[in-house]
Design a protein around this motif. Structure first.
Motif, PDB file in Angstrom:
ATOM      1  N   GLY A   1      12.955  36.926   4.163  1.00  0.00           N
ATOM      2  CA  GLY A   1      13.241  35.553   4.538  1.00  0.00           C
ATOM      3  C   GLY A   1      14.702  35.337   4.870  1.00  0.00           C
ATOM      4  N   PHE A   2      14.963  34.149   5.393  1.00  0.00           N
ATOM      5  CA  PHE A   2      16.331  33.728   5.714  1.00  0.00           C
ATOM      6  C   PHE A   2      16.461  32.263   5.357  1.00  0.00           C
ATOM      7  N   ASN A   3      17.498  31.939   4.561  1.00  0.00           N
ATOM      8  CA  ASN A   3      17.770  30.566   4.158  1.00  0.00           C
ATOM      9  C   ASN A   3      19.227  30.243   4.460  1.00  0.00           C
ATOM     10  N   ALA A   4      19.480  29.030   4.931  1.00  0.00           N
ATOM     11  CA  ALA A   4      20.834  28.670   5.333  1.00  0.00           C
ATOM     12  C   ALA A   4      21.131  27.221   4.989  1.00  0.00           C
ATOM     13  N   GLY A   5      22.359  26.985   4.522  1.00  0.00           N
ATOM     14  CA  GLY A   5      22.887  25.650   4.327  1.00  0.00           C
ATOM     15  C   GLY A   5      24.192  25.524   5.102  1.00  0.00           C
TER      16      GLY A   5
END
Length: 428
Positions: free
Chosen positions: A277-281
């Motif tokens: 997965g890839f998560n970004a803020g």
């Protein structure tokens, strides 16, 4: 380099007289041998309360719930001190969806922070209507002190409120969409504390804003789906959030998003489940303008998504691969093979923490600032072994290692870090 001890004792009384339920719970927290300087989990306790040995006793829960009031089937009212986890208003029935909902969606913005020995509670009320295929929940809370603050009985000068519409994994939904859950939500966060906020502005500008409020609005949604494919099950999860409002004297404009895929073989030994997965803020690209573009995570249980908690979703990009195994019904292993952590903006800080803990401590810290446009923070691997030898007892063993990259090398004398714990939970 340090170690410390922690203990949490809880005892509660539950009284149920249909359609009313009352629950009151006492908690006593002790942490000892805390480091008087340094970084990491132990130093976070010391930063809140400057004693190497700390003890706090408080009421963790004290709520009354009324189900089907006024003969309205599906309606429920709940008031008092309670725990709240966003995205968990309608827990999934399918075990795969429930794991994703609990471990990859829930508590990203609001949670009881039960990873720490204190945790946090919420004083206020919740109203929900639960139908077969959907659920709608609205709430308004004042969060208590807690997290890394062991004196957790009083509330803070904070307010959170929101409403969420949840799609449940009912038979009717499964017939048309397959095994699916979803949610649309709006959350409000109001911070009236007279504390020095942490962001990438120069210190003089932040000091000039002490006493000014933050009023943030977050809108977003998420969906998760499980699809039989070949000998196993393919799963997918996506979410997106936009944030606006006032960050003291600045306008708030930020976002966060993520997408994850997994494949599980439930009929193979240990039920191997590989996920990526890839998560970004978002991060802020200009510390001197009138806009704050760092995504603010509010009051999460950040440990769920940063199990070596030197980072969180704020100014962060996290590409990961993980493997989940269950070789026995009483044994499970989660191995996060790799997290590649980068700062979204090289002109912002890199942040850690799980939100406000008291009226005198902001609740977030930073691990440094990218230099010369180099955004790489760390490469990280960690694993958690959970064993349940008898029904009331769970033993967790955790170990993590991080290889610091350019951000760490620019701010610290060393570039590697280790974190581990052994935990015993006895509950009945």
């Amino acid at each position: 380099d340090y170690d410390f001890l922690g203990n949490r004792f809880q005892a509660g009384l539950r009284v149920t007289r249909d359609p009313v339920e009352l629950f009151v719970q006492f908690q006593n927290t002790t942490v000892s041998s805390l480091p008087t300087h340094g970084i990491g989990v132990g130093s976070s306790y010391y930063a809140n309360t400057a004693y190497s040995t700390q003890n706090g006793a408080f009421v963790r829960n004290a709520w009354l719930e009324w189900k089907n009031p006024f003969d309205v089937e599906g309606l429920s009212l709940k008031g008092g001190r309670q725990l709240y986890s966003d995205a968990m208003d309608a827990p999934a029935k399918d075990p795969t969806l429930l794991w994703m909902q609990s471990n990859r969606i829930g508590q990203r913005l609001l949670g009881p922070f039960d990873y720490t020995h204190a945790g946090r509670s919420f004083d206020g009320g919740r109203i929900a209507f639960d139908a077969e295929d959907w659920n709608v929940t609205a709430f308004g809370f004042r969060p208590t002190r807690g997290g890394f603050e062991v004196h957790a009985n009083g509330v803070m000068d904070l307010a959170v409120a929101g409403v969420a519409l949840n799609l449940k994994d009912s038979p009717a939904v499964a017939a048309s969409l397959g095994k699916t859950i979803g949610r649309l939500f709006y959350f409000y966060y109001g911070d009236d504390r007279d504390v020095l906020f942490l962001d990438n502005r120069p210190l003089a500008l932040r000091r000039a804003d002490v006493g000014r409020d933050a009023n943030l609005h977050t809108v977003g949604g998420n969906a998760a789906h499980v699809e039989p494919l070949g000998p196993g099950n393919l799963d997918a999860m996506v979410y997106g959030m936009a944030q606006f409002g006032e960050w003291q004297s600045q306008d708030q404009r930020s976002y966060a998003w993520g997408a994850e895929l997994g494949y599980q073989l439930p009929e193979v030994w240990a039920k191997p489940w590989l996920r990526i997965g890839f998560n970004a803020g978002s991060g802020d690209g200009d510390p001197t303008d009138d806009t704050h573009e760092t995504f603010f995570q509010m009051l999460p249980t950040a440990w769920l998504y940063a199990q070596f908690p030197f980072y969180n979703m704020m100014n962060d990009q996290d590409a990961f691969a993980q493997l989940v195994l269950q070789p026995h019904p009483r044994v499970s292993l989660r191995w996060d093979l790799l997290h590649w952590l980068r700062a979204s903006s090289s002109r912002d800080l890199t942040y850690f923490g799980g939100g406000a803990t008291s009226n005198s401590f902001f609740g977030y810290g930073n691990t440094g600032t990218p230099r010369d446009g180099n955004n790489d923070v760390a490469l990280l691997t960690h694993l958690m072994l959970s064993v349940k030898p008898i029904d009331p007892l769970t033993i967790n063993v955790f170990y993590a290692h991080a290889w610091g990259q350019s951000v760490i090398r620019a701010n610290y004398g060393g570039k590697s870090a280790n974190f581990g714990f052994v935990e015993m939970i006895l509950s009945f």
